[in-house]
Each structure stands twice: as C-alpha cells, then as structure tokens.
Design a protein around this motif. Structure first.
Motif, PDB file in Angstrom:
ATOM      1  N   VAL A 128      12.797   8.709 -18.738  1.00 27.39           N
ATOM      2  CA  VAL A 128      12.948   9.339 -17.421  1.00 27.39           C
ATOM      3  C   VAL A 128      11.676  10.108 -17.083  1.00 27.39           C
ATOM      4  O   VAL A 128      11.128  10.825 -17.921  1.00 27.39           O
ATOM      5  CB  VAL A 128      14.168  10.295 -17.422  1.00 27.39           C
ATOM      6  N   TYR A 129      11.227   9.967 -15.850  1.00 31.87           N
ATOM      7  CA  TYR A 129      10.060  10.729 -15.378  1.00 31.87           C
ATOM      8  C   TYR A 129      10.556  12.014 -14.734  1.00 31.87           C
ATOM      9  O   TYR A 129      11.291  11.991 -13.744  1.00 31.87           O
ATOM     10  CB  TYR A 129       9.272   9.894 -14.358  1.00 31.87           C
ATOM     11  N   ASP A 130      10.149  13.129 -15.307  1.00 29.49           N
ATOM     12  CA  ASP A 130      10.679  14.414 -14.868  1.00 29.49           C
ATOM     13  C   ASP A 130       9.566  15.457 -14.889  1.00 29.49           C
ATOM     14  O   ASP A 130       9.559  16.351 -15.729  1.00 29.49           O
ATOM     15  CB  ASP A 130      11.814  14.801 -15.835  1.00 29.49           C
ATOM     16  N   PRO A 131       8.582  15.316 -13.972  1.00 28.77           N
ATOM     17  CA  PRO A 131       7.437  16.210 -14.037  1.00 28.77           C
ATOM     18  C   PRO A 131       7.847  17.654 -13.803  1.00 28.77           C
ATOM     19  O   PRO A 131       8.825  17.891 -13.091  1.00 28.77           O
ATOM     20  CB  PRO A 131       6.555  15.708 -12.883  1.00 28.77           C
ATOM     21  N   PRO A 132       7.162  18.657 -14.381  1.00 23.77           N
ATOM     22  CA  PRO A 132       5.940  18.474 -15.158  1.00 23.77           C
ATOM     23  C   PRO A 132       6.183  18.398 -16.671  1.00 23.77           C
ATOM     24  O   PRO A 132       5.270  18.669 -17.434  1.00 23.77           O
ATOM     25  CB  PRO A 132       5.158  19.749 -14.825  1.00 23.77           C
ATOM     26  N   ARG A 133       7.395  18.018 -17.100  1.00 25.01           N
ATOM     27  CA  ARG A 133       7.645  17.943 -18.556  1.00 25.01           C
ATOM     28  C   ARG A 133       6.749  16.895 -19.183  1.00 25.01           C
ATOM     29  O   ARG A 133       6.631  15.786 -18.642  1.00 25.01           O
ATOM     30  CB  ARG A 133       9.091  17.557 -18.879  1.00 25.01           C
TER      31      ARG A 133
ATOM     32  N   ALA B 155       2.811   7.449 -18.840  1.00 22.43           N
ATOM     33  CA  ALA B 155       2.879   6.075 -18.323  1.00 22.43           C
ATOM     34  C   ALA B 155       2.884   6.072 -16.795  1.00 22.43           C
ATOM     35  O   ALA B 155       2.164   5.291 -16.163  1.00 22.43           O
ATOM     36  CB  ALA B 155       4.132   5.391 -18.864  1.00 22.43           C
ATOM     37  N   VAL B 156       3.675   6.969 -16.188  1.00 17.30           N
ATOM     38  CA  VAL B 156       3.783   6.990 -14.720  1.00 17.30           C
ATOM     39  C   VAL B 156       2.470   7.469 -14.113  1.00 17.30           C
ATOM     40  O   VAL B 156       1.945   6.872 -13.161  1.00 17.30           O
ATOM     41  CB  VAL B 156       4.965   7.885 -14.288  1.00 17.30           C
ATOM     42  N   GLU B 157       1.911   8.532 -14.679  1.00 19.47           N
ATOM     43  CA  GLU B 157       0.744   9.161 -14.042  1.00 19.47           C
ATOM     44  C   GLU B 157      -0.535   8.379 -14.286  1.00 19.47           C
ATOM     45  O   GLU B 157      -1.532   8.589 -13.593  1.00 19.47           O
ATOM     46  CB  GLU B 157       0.653  10.621 -14.494  1.00 19.47           C
TER      47      GLU B 157
ATOM     48  N   GLY C 246      12.868   3.801  -3.794  1.00 25.74           N
ATOM     49  CA  GLY C 246      14.002   4.616  -3.354  1.00 25.74           C
ATOM     50  C   GLY C 246      14.088   5.980  -4.015  1.00 25.74           C
ATOM     51  O   GLY C 246      15.179   6.484  -4.258  1.00 25.74           O
ATOM     52  N   CYS C 247      12.933   6.596  -4.294  1.00 25.15           N
ATOM     53  CA  CYS C 247      12.924   7.906  -4.973  1.00 25.15           C
ATOM     54  C   CYS C 247      12.868   9.054  -3.963  1.00 25.15           C
ATOM     55  O   CYS C 247      12.056   9.030  -3.043  1.00 25.15           O
ATOM     56  CB  CYS C 247      11.697   8.050  -5.869  1.00 25.15           C
ATOM     57  N   VAL C 248      13.694  10.077  -4.185  1.00 22.80           N
ATOM     58  CA  VAL C 248      13.545  11.354  -3.471  1.00 22.80           C
ATOM     59  C   VAL C 248      12.559  12.171  -4.300  1.00 22.80           C
ATOM     60  O   VAL C 248      12.747  12.326  -5.502  1.00 22.80           O
ATOM     61  CB  VAL C 248      14.895  12.095  -3.403  1.00 22.80           C
ATOM     62  N   PHE C 249      11.507  12.677  -3.672  1.00 21.91           N
ATOM     63  CA  PHE C 249      10.466  13.385  -4.429  1.00 21.91           C
ATOM     64  C   PHE C 249      10.659  14.894  -4.357  1.00 21.91           C
ATOM     65  O   PHE C 249      10.375  15.504  -3.328  1.00 21.91           O
ATOM     66  CB  PHE C 249       9.082  13.071  -3.860  1.00 21.91           C
ATOM     67  N   PRO C 250      11.107  15.530  -5.431  1.00 20.33           N
ATOM     68  CA  PRO C 250      11.149  16.998  -5.427  1.00 20.33           C
ATOM     69  C   PRO C 250       9.755  17.572  -5.651  1.00 20.33           C
ATOM     70  O   PRO C 250       8.786  16.829  -5.863  1.00 20.33           O
ATOM     71  CB  PRO C 250      12.087  17.329  -6.596  1.00 20.33           C
ATOM     72  N   ASN C 251       9.668  18.893  -5.628  1.00 15.70           N
ATOM     73  CA  ASN C 251       8.387  19.584  -5.700  1.00 15.70           C
ATOM     74  C   ASN C 251       7.506  19.161  -6.869  1.00 15.70           C
ATOM     75  O   ASN C 251       6.289  19.063  -6.756  1.00 15.70           O
ATOM     76  CB  ASN C 251       8.709  21.084  -5.807  1.00 15.70           C
ATOM     77  N   GLY C 252       8.146  18.892  -8.004  1.00 15.11           N
ATOM     78  CA  GLY C 252       7.385  18.539  -9.211  1.00 15.11           C
ATOM     79  C   GLY C 252       6.532  17.298  -9.046  1.00 15.11           C
ATOM     80  O   GLY C 252       5.622  17.045  -9.837  1.00 15.11           O
ATOM     81  N   TYR C 253       6.800  16.491  -8.005  1.00 12.39           N
ATOM     82  CA  TYR C 253       6.043  15.254  -7.794  1.00 12.39           C
ATOM     83  C   TYR C 253       4.763  15.473  -6.990  1.00 12.39           C
ATOM     84  O   TYR C 253       3.983  14.536  -6.801  1.00 12.39           O
ATOM     85  CB  TYR C 253       6.899  14.236  -7.033  1.00 12.39           C
ATOM     86  N   ALA C 254       4.552  16.689  -6.491  1.00  8.65           N
ATOM     87  CA  ALA C 254       3.447  16.907  -5.546  1.00  8.65           C
ATOM     88  C   ALA C 254       2.111  16.498  -6.152  1.00  8.65           C
ATOM     89  O   ALA C 254       1.299  15.809  -5.515  1.00  8.65           O
ATOM     90  CB  ALA C 254       3.428  18.368  -5.109  1.00  8.65           C
ATOM     91  N   GLN C 255       1.889  16.898  -7.393  1.00 10.22           N
ATOM     92  CA  GLN C 255       0.614  16.597  -8.052  1.00 10.22           C
ATOM     93  C   GLN C 255       0.395  15.088  -8.166  1.00 10.22           C
ATOM     94  O   GLN C 255      -0.660  14.555  -7.826  1.00 10.22           O
ATOM     95  CB  GLN C 255       0.636  17.283  -9.430  1.00 10.22           C
TER      96      GLN C 255
ATOM     97  N   LEU D  84       1.754  12.666  -6.397  1.00 10.86           N
ATOM     98  CA  LEU D  84       1.626  11.983  -5.111  1.00 10.86           C
ATOM     99  C   LEU D  84       0.284  12.269  -4.452  1.00 10.86           C
ATOM    100  O   LEU D  84      -0.301  11.395  -3.803  1.00 10.86           O
ATOM    101  CB  LEU D  84       2.781  12.388  -4.187  1.00 10.86           C
ATOM    102  N   ALA D  85      -0.220  13.487  -4.664  1.00 13.35           N
ATOM    103  CA  ALA D  85      -1.513  13.820  -4.060  1.00 13.35           C
ATOM    104  C   ALA D  85      -2.653  13.148  -4.825  1.00 13.35           C
ATOM    105  O   ALA D  85      -3.581  12.609  -4.223  1.00 13.35           O
ATOM    106  CB  ALA D  85      -1.696  15.336  -4.052  1.00 13.35           C
ATOM    107  N   SER D  86      -2.571  13.146  -6.155  1.00 14.72           N
ATOM    108  CA  SER D  86      -3.724  12.690  -6.931  1.00 14.72           C
ATOM    109  C   SER D  86      -3.760  11.169  -7.118  1.00 14.72           C
ATOM    110  O   SER D  86      -4.805  10.606  -7.390  1.00 14.72           O
ATOM    111  CB  SER D  86      -3.760  13.379  -8.296  1.00 14.72           C
ATOM    112  N   ARG D  87      -2.601  10.500  -6.977  1.00 14.00           N
ATOM    113  CA  ARG D  87      -2.558   9.053  -7.256  1.00 14.00           C
ATOM    114  C   ARG D  87      -2.262   8.237  -5.995  1.00 14.00           C
ATOM    115  O   ARG D  87      -1.863   7.064  -6.083  1.00 14.00           O
ATOM    116  CB  ARG D  87      -1.494   8.762  -8.319  1.00 14.00           C
TER     117      ARG D  87
END
Ligand SMILES: Cc1ncc(C[n+]2csc(CCOP(=O)(O)OP(=O)(O)O)c2C)c(N)n1
Length: 539
Positions: free
Chosen positions: A259-264, A271-273, A282-291, A293-296
C-alpha cells in the motif's frame, strides 16, 4: 386505496437498486418512510445518534453499492452532515432523504416570522447546506416533482459515486404520485476519447522502464476490480493501492509492492515515487500526496472523476468503465513484461512483556483470514493498518482521507448489513469516545462486529503531531488537552447490553480475547491497554 404514494415511490426505486436497509433517527418530518419500510422489504436501522446513522449508511454504501439515510430536519441533518461530507470526498453513494417544511410552514415564516420546527429561521437551511456536500440536492414541493427528483437523486449517486440529497415537503409523504416508470439511467455514455487515450496510456506504459499502477477507490466503487486485475496481468506491471483503496484487489501476486501511504517509508513508497510512468486509477489524493504530485508531474497519468490528465496536461473527459475496458483490450495486443514477485507479509517475532501498539497490529495480522472486514479508525494505528495482511478482496474499509475520528465504529454497523465479511474495528480510545453508543445499535440489531479499542488515555495522534518528544523522553508530559477522561469501557459495554467485553494488557490475553470473540456470533469489545508512550511500528 392510493396506487402509489411518494413514500412507495422512493422505497420502490431504492429496492430496485438492492437497497434493503434504511438508516436513520426518525422524527415526525420523516416518520412515514420508517412506517412503510418493512412492507417494502427494508429493515429500518435506528441508530443512537444522527451522525452514527450517517457513518453506518456510509459503511453500507461502500460494501453494498448504495445506501439511504433519513433523520430529523435541521437537528438531525446538521449532525449527519459530517458523514455526508466524508462520503462526498471518499466517493460513497448515499441518498439522504429529508422531510422538509410545507408550503404553510414557509408562508408562516415569511408572513408571521414563525420559525417552523428545527428551522433556524431561514426557509432552506438544509437544502443549502447539503448542496455543498452532495452531487445533487433538490426539494420537491409538489407530488408532480417527486419522480424526477427521486430518480435524479438515486441515479446521480450511482453514476457519480457520491452522496445526493432529496427533500420532500413533509405533507406529501402519503399523497398519491405517479408510479416508477422505466429503468434509471445509471451509466454515463462514453466521451468518445477513451480508445485514443487508452492507446496513448498503454504506449507510455510499454515504453517506460519502471511503470507502476496505483489503484484507487473509484475502481472498487465502480466494480472494476476484475478488469484492473486483468490489466495488471496483461501488462506485467508493478502495482500498489492507495490506503483508501486497500484490498480492492487481493494483495498478492506478481508486481504487488504494498500500500502506498505517504509519507511513511517502505518499498511501496520507493516504487511509486521512482516509477518513470505512474498511472493513478481512480485515486483520491489526500495531503500526503502533494509532494509526489508536484515533483513527478511529468511521469504521472491520472484518471479520476471522469477525466484523464497525461503528464500534467489538460484534463480530458473520459468515462471510466469504457476507458478501463479499452486499456485491457489494448494491453492484450502485446505479451506482458516479466513482473517481479510480489512483496510478502512478514511474520512477527513472539510477543513478550506488556502489550504495545505494535503487538496489537501483529496479533491482528496473525489472526486475519478472509472472513474479516478490517475497519480502522483515524488514529496512531492507521499506518499499521495499511500494512495488515488483509486476505482477499474487499476486506478493508476506512475513512482515511476525510479522517473523522469515530467513523470506524459506526461504519461497522452499516457494513454488517452490507458486507458478507464480519467487521473488525480497530480504534483509538478518543475515537471510540465519539461513537461509543454504536455498541448499543450492534446489540439491538444482533449484528456481530468485533471492536478493538486501543486504550492509551490520549489523543495520541495529536500528541504525535504536536509534541513527538513525549514518545521519546520519559520526563516529557503530554499536552493537557490531549489527555482523555479514562472510561471503564468494559462496564460501558455491559451497560448497553453487550455480553462479550474483554480488557487485556498482554499479547497472549489479546490473542485469547480475539479467538473468543471470533468463536461467538455476538458483537464484542476488546480493550487493548497499551503503555501511552509506545508508538506503532509505522508511526
Ligand atoms: C471528528 C474529529 N475530531 C477531531 C479530529 C482531530 N484528531 C485526529 S486524530 C485525533 C486523536 C485520536 O485519538 P485516539 O482515538 O485516542 O487514538 P490515538 O491517536 O491515541 O491512537 C484527533 C482528536 C478528527 N480527525 N476528527
């Protein structure tokens, strides 16, 4: 005798969509719905609070595909609204059915300043409030409007996988109205872009060195798990799930990275990053995804809410079912790449000493089989819950994006009616304080969730965010406002009629309590007392 009433119309349309449970807390404004439910083949589940009814409907909607809830105007709906807001962001299709003011109430308000029951002195508070948190919100003031408004509410909830709201002037419930005519339109037409987009996306995946698919909640909500599993196999691609979508596909087999659960930290994060092509489905992006989504941005293809965005380009319309079908077809035109073996769950070391957060999750992990539906709350343990070795599909339900504490306890009430699996709630003591009365609903309706409360006497998550040193240095005191009033949880459970309640403070006692709860078909509470300074392994 009247052939079809407004109430009949609503219940018939809900039954057509296999909704067999109505959650709520009745009042005179909506009681006719509850009166008519049994004859329509629906169980009315009356919860102890209005918010509990909302969370329960949410648990039912996620496991059954659609839910209905009705509570008192104003006093009930404005309490329920937290659950509906969470359902909106986390894509849970709930129809809120509200009994609203009559024309004479509205005239009395405007002409005489008479405030009708549970109104704040404005004519449309509920309707206005629910417009903010639903995909459609309408009021029927006449019986002629009822069919269109009901059909829109139900069909929109299913098409958009979001809550909707319908308000019926309370004097209309038992009036005659037209019978339901024809099937509802439950799917959106293709946008026409899907074949072309699928070709582009499959081309990008084939050309990439380290592509990865991140599976999100929409795949579960729209019933697309089989097709996405097929897509992964046909491409031979690595894959992960967002926490909200954990267990949408069985967590095993080639390419599974966790499971991808940033920033853990962990293998899934790397693998994801580091994927040179990341397809988020179909992903809902919570705050932890900001980095991420911005960098990749240049490496991400995002499919969400009826749109596709390729490498930060403009959003294009695409209907999800058509797009996924096209992706599978295009993927089949070439052999799969050799996917690496999937990650395996690790077995815990034997447990010794006093019970810790880490041990609670290890013991749950050992006990899991495909009969359980794990329902974690928002608390320190949610990151450990992400790593639990859930067996099979649809074995996990959480509110990890909206993150309203207490959700798990009441969502398990609804999931008991919607899922073939038995809910296993894991909740902090603070979260449990918020929804403890749901134990009473479990007893009343003879449903069988097992509720594990991890009792550390604190809002530990808040202490962790605001003052982590408390967990690292024995002399540091907790913040005064995160310290909880200590409850005797076992006595509380007994007081609401729950026969099985255990308090444990060692791993072996925890194992024994969970085994006893599993052997019984009654609901159970297990209070796991942990040292407040211990943290879960993944915090
Ligand atoms: C309804 C709601 N109120 C407040 C919060 C803020 N909040 C997030 S976690 C948390 C503490 C949870 O404490 P507890 O359930 O005891 O679990 P622990 O963190 O100690 O494991 C709070 C108050 C929230 N997310 N939701």
């Amino acid at each position: 005798m009247v052939a079809c009433t407004v109430v009949d119309y609503i219940l018939t349309r809900l039954r057509e969509q296999h909704v067999d449970t109505l959650f709520g807390v009745p009042s005179a404004f909506c009681a006719p719905l509850f009166d008519a439910a049994p004859a329509a083949g629906m169980t009315a589940v009356v919860t102890a609070t209005d918010l509990e009814a909302g969370y329960a409907a949410d648990g039912y909607a996620r496991t059954r595909g659609l839910a209905a809830v009705s509570v008192a105007y104003g006093v009930g709906t404005l309490s329920l609204i937290n659950a509906i807001a969470g359902a909106y962001v986390e894509r849970s299709p709930i129809v809120v059915i509200n009994g609203g003011p009559t024309e004479s109430h509205l005239a009395g308000l405007s002409d005489l300043d008479v405030v009708f029951s549970h109104s704040i002195g404005r004519p449309d508070t509920d309707l206005s409030a629910y417009k903010l948190v639903t995909a459609s919100a309408q009021r029927a003031a006449t019986t002629a409007e009822v069919p269109t408004i009901v059909d829109t509410a139900i069909a929109t909830a299913i098409r958009r996988m979001r809550p909707t709201y319908l308000e019926i002037s309370k004097d209309l419930w038992n009036r005659a109205c037209a019978s339901p005519a024809g099937p509802l339109r439950l799917t959106d037409p293709p946008a026409g872009t899907e074949q072309g987009l699928a070709g582009t996306i499959i081309g990008l995946i084939r050309a990439a060195r380290s592509p990865l698919i991140l599976v999100g909640a929409e795949i579960q909500r729209y019933g697309l798990a089989d097709q996405v599993a097929d897509l992964i196999t046909k491409l031979g691609v690595r894959w992960s799930t967002a926490l909200l979508a954990k267990s949408v596909l069985a967590e095993q087999g080639k390419g599974w990275v966790g499971v991808y659960d940033p920033p853990r930290p962990g293998p899934a994060r790397e693998a994801v990053e580091q994927a040179d092509l990341l397809l988020t489905l179909g992903c809902v992006f919570p705050n932890g995804y900001a980095q991420l989504l911005a960098s990749r941005r240049e490496h991400i293809v995002s499919v969400y809410d009826g749109t596709v965005r390729i490498r930060g380009g403009v959003r294009q319309q695409a209907e999800l079912r058509t797009l996924v079908a096209a992706l599978v077809t295009q993927a089949a035109t070439a052999p799969p790449r050799p996917a690496p073996a999937g990650v395996q769950p690790t077995m815990p070391a034997p447990a010794t000493g006093g019970l810790t957060y880490r041990q609670v999750f290890e013991r749950i992990g050992v006990a899991l089989d495909d009969s359980w539906l794990v329902v974690p709350d928002t608390f320190l343990g949610v990151f450990s819950a992400a790593r639990l070795p859930v067996k099979g599909r649809d074995g996990f339900l959480c509110g990890s994006v909206w993150a309203s504490i207490g959700h798990s306890v009441a969502a398990s009430v609804g999931a008991s009616f919607g899922s073939p699996r038995r809910p296993l709630v894991v909740c902090g003591d603070g979260g449990f304080h918020m929804m403890a009365q749901a134990l009473s609903t479990m007893v009343r309706y003879r449903i069988d969730p097992v509720v594990i409360v991890i009792d550390n006497g604190l809002y530990g998550y808040e202490q962790f965010i605001l003052g982590r040193r408390y967990f690292e240095q024995s002399g540091v005191q907790p913040l005064p406002y995160v310290v909880l009033n200590r409850w005797d949880f076992v006595s509380f459970a007994t007081a609401v009629g729950m026969g099985s309640a255990y308090s444990v403070d060692t791993a072996s006692a925890f194992d024994a309590a969970l085994a006893a709860a599993k052997a019984s078909s009654a609901p159970a509470l297990i209070v796991a007392k942990v040292d407040p300074r211990t943290l879960p392994a993944d915090a």
